[in-house]
Design an enzyme around this catalytic site. Structure first.
Site, PDB file in Angstrom:
ATOM      1  N   LYS A  62       0.882  -1.180   0.000  1.00  0.00           N
ATOM      2  CA  LYS A  62       0.000   0.000   0.000  1.00  0.00           C
ATOM      3  C   LYS A  62       0.908   1.214   0.000  1.00  0.00           C
ATOM      4  CE  LYS A  62      -3.524   1.880   3.209  1.00  0.00           C
ATOM      5  NZ  LYS A  62      -2.976   3.053   3.859  1.00  0.00           N
TER       6      LYS A  62
HETATM    7  P1  FBP Z   1      -6.593   7.388   4.052  1.00  0.00           P
HETATM    8  O1  FBP Z   1      -7.280   6.842   2.831  1.00  0.00           O
HETATM    9  O2  FBP Z   1      -7.528   8.155   4.921  1.00  0.00           O
HETATM   10  O3  FBP Z   1      -5.353   8.172   3.679  1.00  0.00           O
HETATM   11  O4  FBP Z   1      -6.163   6.118   4.901  1.00  0.00           O
HETATM   12  C1  FBP Z   1      -4.982   5.414   4.614  1.00  0.00           C
HETATM   13  C2  FBP Z   1      -4.047   5.487   5.791  1.00  0.00           C
HETATM   14  O5  FBP Z   1      -2.826   4.819   5.530  1.00  0.00           O
HETATM   15  C3  FBP Z   1      -4.646   4.934   7.061  1.00  0.00           C
HETATM   16  O6  FBP Z   1      -4.541   3.554   7.088  1.00  0.00           O
HETATM   17  C4  FBP Z   1      -3.869   5.658   8.098  1.00  0.00           C
HETATM   18  O7  FBP Z   1      -4.553   5.813   9.285  1.00  0.00           O
HETATM   19  C5  FBP Z   1      -3.658   6.997   7.470  1.00  0.00           C
HETATM   20  O8  FBP Z   1      -3.739   6.826   6.084  1.00  0.00           O
HETATM   21  C6  FBP Z   1      -2.308   7.561   7.786  1.00  0.00           C
HETATM   22  O9  FBP Z   1      -2.289   8.872   7.362  1.00  0.00           O
HETATM   23  P2  FBP Z   1      -1.008   9.767   7.416  1.00  0.00           P
HETATM   24  O10 FBP Z   1      -0.658   9.985   5.992  1.00  0.00           O
HETATM   25  O11 FBP Z   1      -1.434  11.024   8.079  1.00  0.00           O
HETATM   26  O12 FBP Z   1       0.042   9.040   8.191  1.00  0.00           O
END
Ligand code: FBP
Length: 271
Positions: free
Chosen positions: A182
């Site tokens: 991811k």
């Molecule tokens: P989003 O689609 O909201 O970006 O979620 C993906 C994610 O990786 C979540 O699993 C995690 O909580 C968040 O983004 C982390 O965000 P950041 O970029 O602030 O660390």
């Protein structure tokens, strides 16, 4: 034939239906805190009820996975994320994710996969990698696929969305044995294709990111990564912060699995 090999193949198939996947991420209660959620979704049960029969999998931390098992069980696949960190930490230690659970917790919860973050380039890359290897080894024993949130971040990284940086992280994830990767969108189909190539056959799922201006804008990004041969998306905020979470999730599924154009898929979204 190895039991583990079969188990991993079956579990991956529950997430990557037709080789593609739409995953709903809802671990933000720790990563960002409850402020990320519209008030009606602070309790995860409501938002999960809206999307579990639409998406291929949900990605949850162990505690919320347990608290909501009556909602997701039998409806969608479960990915248990076993690392996290709060934003309450001082700035200098935010580039470290700590253990938040174990592979055994994920197995006990009935998970189809386990997930862990590595901040490639962080000063704490070494300790995150150590935990990643521990997670990976235990997961292999149980035939559980491992999703790596391969996020390049650190003092040497000027732009974490730069294609050279993102593909480096994706490659490092592939080389560290990830079964699913991811990572961030790099801004275009051409550049994201280079990320997918660097992953060398390990399925790449785009990380949703902050809420786009409109659902159509976000669907165009989803289409762009699918055109780049990504195998899907993991989306949190663009679903749960939207005015119609179920509609947006359905529209994403339409682009990823049904090949709809964003302009057609957006019809699923109530405005
Ligand atoms: P989003 O689609 O909201 O970006 O979620 C993906 C994610 O990786 C979540 O699993 C995690 O909580 C968040 O983004 C982390 O965000 P950041 O970029 O602030 O660390």
């Amino acid at each position: 034939m190895s039991y583990r090999f079969i188990g991993k193949k079956l579990r991956l198939g529950r997430i990557l239906r037709d080789d593609k996947a739409v995953v709903f991420a809802f671990d933000h209660g720790v990563e960002h805190g409850p402020k990320d959620f519209p008030e009606q979704y602070v309790n995860p049960k409501k938002i999960l009820s809206l999307v579990v029969d639409v998406v291929d999998a949900v990605m949850l931390l162990p505690g919320v996975a347990a608290l909501t098992s009556d909602i997701w069980a039998g409806k969608t696949a479960l990915i248990v994320k076993v690392t996290s960190k709060t934003s309450l930490r001082p700035e200098e230690s935010r580039l470290l994710q700590s253990p938040f659970g174990t592979v055994e917790d994920a197995v006990a919860l009935g998970a189809d996969a386990v997930a862990a973050t590595v901040y490639w380039g962080s000063r704490q890359e070494d300790s995150m990698l150590r935990y990643w290897v521990e997670v990976k080894n235990s997961a292999e024993y149980y035939g559980l696929p491992c999703l790596q949130l391969a996020y390049p971040r650190g003092p040497a990284i000027k732009n974490r969305y730069d294609v050279e940086i993102v593909r480096y992280g994706a490659r490092a994830a592939a080389e560290s044995g990830a079964d699913l990767i991811k990572t961030y969108y790099t801004g275009s189909t051409e550049t994201f294709r280079r990320v997918v190539e660097a992953a060398s056959g390990v399925p790449v799922l785009m990380s949703g990111g902050a809420r786009a201006k409109t659902p159509l804008d976000f669907l165009k990004v989803v289409k762009s990564v699918m055109d780049a041969d990504a195998q899907g998306v993991v989306v949190g905020r663009n679903i749960f912060q939207s005015v119609d979470p179920r509609g947006v999730a359905r529209a994403i599924v339409a682009v990823v699995h049904e090949g709809l154009e964003p302009e057609e898929a957006v019809e699923y979204v109530r405005t």
